[in-house]
Scaffold this motif. Sequence first.
Motif, PDB file in Angstrom:
ATOM      1  N   VAL A   1       0.839  -1.196   0.000  1.00  0.00           N
ATOM      2  CA  VAL A   1       0.000   0.000   0.000  1.00  0.00           C
ATOM      3  C   VAL A   1       0.881   1.256   0.000  1.00  0.00           C
ATOM      4  O   VAL A   1       1.789   1.380   0.830  1.00  0.00           O
ATOM      5  CB  VAL A   1      -0.914  -0.002   1.251  1.00  0.00           C
ATOM      6  N   CYS A   2       0.630   2.158  -0.933  1.00  0.00           N
ATOM      7  CA  CYS A   2       1.416   3.395  -1.033  1.00  0.00           C
ATOM      8  C   CYS A   2       1.209   4.246   0.217  1.00  0.00           C
ATOM      9  O   CYS A   2       0.085   4.476   0.643  1.00  0.00           O
ATOM     10  CB  CYS A   2       0.985   4.172  -2.274  1.00  0.00           C
ATOM     11  N   ARG A   3       2.322   4.720   0.777  1.00  0.00           N
ATOM     12  CA  ARG A   3       2.245   5.546   2.001  1.00  0.00           C
ATOM     13  C   ARG A   3       1.663   6.924   1.732  1.00  0.00           C
ATOM     14  O   ARG A   3       1.238   7.597   2.640  1.00  0.00           O
ATOM     15  CB  ARG A   3       3.652   5.740   2.583  1.00  0.00           C
ATOM     16  N   VAL A   4       1.678   7.348   0.461  1.00  0.00           N
ATOM     17  CA  VAL A   4       1.194   8.693   0.155  1.00  0.00           C
ATOM     18  C   VAL A   4      -0.289   8.678  -0.178  1.00  0.00           C
ATOM     19  O   VAL A   4      -1.063   9.435   0.405  1.00  0.00           O
ATOM     20  CB  VAL A   4       2.023   9.305  -1.010  1.00  0.00           C
ATOM     21  N   CYS A   5      -0.692   7.785  -1.102  1.00  0.00           N
ATOM     22  CA  CYS A   5      -2.072   7.897  -1.598  1.00  0.00           C
ATOM     23  C   CYS A   5      -2.896   6.639  -1.360  1.00  0.00           C
ATOM     24  O   CYS A   5      -4.053   6.589  -1.761  1.00  0.00           O
ATOM     25  CB  CYS A   5      -2.051   8.239  -3.081  1.00  0.00           C
ATOM     26  N   SER A   6      -2.319   5.619  -0.727  1.00  0.00           N
ATOM     27  CA  SER A   6      -3.015   4.368  -0.391  1.00  0.00           C
ATOM     28  C   SER A   6      -3.384   3.505  -1.599  1.00  0.00           C
ATOM     29  O   SER A   6      -4.086   2.507  -1.449  1.00  0.00           O
ATOM     30  CB  SER A   6      -4.277   4.626   0.447  1.00  0.00           C
TER      31      SER A   6
ATOM     32  N   PHE B   1       7.054   1.203  -6.794  1.00  0.00           N
ATOM     33  CA  PHE B   1       6.618   2.432  -7.438  1.00  0.00           C
ATOM     34  C   PHE B   1       5.102   2.486  -7.404  1.00  0.00           C
ATOM     35  O   PHE B   1       4.440   1.485  -7.691  1.00  0.00           O
ATOM     36  CB  PHE B   1       7.147   2.387  -8.887  1.00  0.00           C
ATOM     37  N   CYS B   2       4.538   3.623  -7.030  1.00  0.00           N
ATOM     38  CA  CYS B   2       3.080   3.770  -7.008  1.00  0.00           C
ATOM     39  C   CYS B   2       2.624   4.442  -8.301  1.00  0.00           C
ATOM     40  O   CYS B   2       2.971   5.602  -8.547  1.00  0.00           O
ATOM     41  CB  CYS B   2       2.646   4.614  -5.801  1.00  0.00           C
ATOM     42  N   PRO B   3       1.871   3.734  -9.132  1.00  0.00           N
ATOM     43  CA  PRO B   3       1.469   4.328 -10.411  1.00  0.00           C
ATOM     44  C   PRO B   3       0.467   5.470 -10.234  1.00  0.00           C
ATOM     45  O   PRO B   3       0.312   6.298 -11.126  1.00  0.00           O
ATOM     46  CB  PRO B   3       0.813   3.157 -11.163  1.00  0.00           C
ATOM     47  N   ALA B   4      -0.184   5.552  -9.077  1.00  0.00           N
ATOM     48  CA  ALA B   4      -1.190   6.599  -8.881  1.00  0.00           C
ATOM     49  C   ALA B   4      -0.556   7.951  -8.528  1.00  0.00           C
ATOM     50  O   ALA B   4      -0.964   8.985  -9.048  1.00  0.00           O
ATOM     51  CB  ALA B   4      -2.176   6.169  -7.797  1.00  0.00           C
ATOM     52  N   CYS B   5       0.439   7.954  -7.628  1.00  0.00           N
ATOM     53  CA  CYS B   5       1.034   9.249  -7.237  1.00  0.00           C
ATOM     54  C   CYS B   5       2.508   9.346  -7.632  1.00  0.00           C
ATOM     55  O   CYS B   5       3.150  10.353  -7.372  1.00  0.00           O
ATOM     56  CB  CYS B   5       0.865   9.485  -5.731  1.00  0.00           C
ATOM     57  N   CYS B   6       3.031   8.288  -8.259  1.00  0.00           N
ATOM     58  CA  CYS B   6       4.414   8.254  -8.778  1.00  0.00           C
ATOM     59  C   CYS B   6       5.479   8.249  -7.678  1.00  0.00           C
ATOM     60  O   CYS B   6       6.648   8.544  -7.954  1.00  0.00           O
ATOM     61  CB  CYS B   6       4.698   9.400  -9.748  1.00  0.00           C
TER      62      CYS B   6
HETATM   63 ZN    ZN Z   1       0.684   6.587  -4.218  1.00  0.00          ZN
END
Ligand code: ZN
Length: 413
Positions: A8-13, A49-54
Amino acid sequence: MTSSQGFVCRVCSARASTFLSFGPMPLANGFLSAADFHGEFRFELSVGFCPACCMVQLGEQPRRDQMFGPNYPYYSSTSSSMSEHFARFAATILDELPTSERSLIVELGSNDGIMLRHLTRPGVTAVGIDPSTSVAQRARDQGLNIVVSFFDADVAARIAEEYGSADVIVGANVMCHIADPHEVLRGVRRLLKPGAVFVFEDPYLGDVVHRVSYDQIYDEHVFLFAATSIANLARLHDMELVDVAPQSVHGGSMRFTLARLGERQVSDRVGLLLQQERVGGLCNFETFEELRRSIEKSRDDLRALLGGLRAKGKRIVGYGATSKSTTVTNYCGITPDLVEYLSDTTPAKQGKFSPGAHIPVRPYREFVTRYPDYALLFAWNHATEILTKETEFRKSGGRWIVYVPSVALLADL
Ligand code: ZN
Ligand code: TMP
């Protein structure tokens, strides 16, 4: 939090995708005594790498009090070029303050005071915050005002109560260490005066990708920032990225300036860098798959070079027991058979062994007293300073081995 494919992305989940797993790794600054080899701490180091918030980030990070404890051995003031850099950074900050009023500057992660000691002027109060007593004490010994703590919204509220709101909040090589950037930005918003800015710099993702400097990936660096990911993070807090400025330190860093939404003019440099990151693929998963292949090649090349030299009976010493070297030694399987010892000027590291690989760390005078045939430049980010200082080593027939941007013997200067 991690699985083999993602977390899970720490920035945007959103779901972040792992692109490289290093396997079990020790703490990058966990220098230890032989008595502590048994039961040495390890965790699974992977990066995704989070494709939603990069945002590029670690799959898992050890607890913050494990990494930044009372004996944290990294003292920022060990390099003269870094001291000069922070004197200049401080001068830039002071130049932008209003001269007439009393001002408050707050520095997150002030370490041994390398920047805070320059943030002084009549009418200016400078407060540093750092969780590690070892380095904080060094700053206090210079008469600097240090709060020993991790930074969060509560600490921000306490500082605001005691000193008022901040004219500027600064941080160098600290934001990318903090697993919960939302907590930091809540604290920052709470503490900043209207119109004031948060300026921070950290190793830049673009440089890591272009230089294959994979040794920036270790426990403390939970994030590798780009303008795109920072702009996305800021927006979640009604803040915006208003300026960017590339820096040469730490092998390529970026200075980011954030302000509350609409309070400051956005520099053209921001749009240009966002565009450059789009064109350069910093928001495409394929870029990171390619990076993984380059990293694997770098590892194989370094192993082959060191192994070949050792087979010929050559002596190899590591120059700088850097945090970054922990990733390289452990990932590439560099043991004391290949690298005799690591030379380092930091007393807190000397006499200990490197994390995981257990290479002895010895004082710099050993290097000068009996030059090895080859020096593996682990402190490659300080290359200019070091190569200038070490002309005698080269003259005596010694050769430098580098691995950024690729594994090579340094050509004559
Ligand atoms: Zn993210
Ligand atoms: P850094 O790359 O994270 O700044 O760490 C640099 C490390 O290298 C630190 O432990 C100090 C050491 N060092 C030396 O031993 N000799 C030098 O000339 C320099 C610049 C650094």
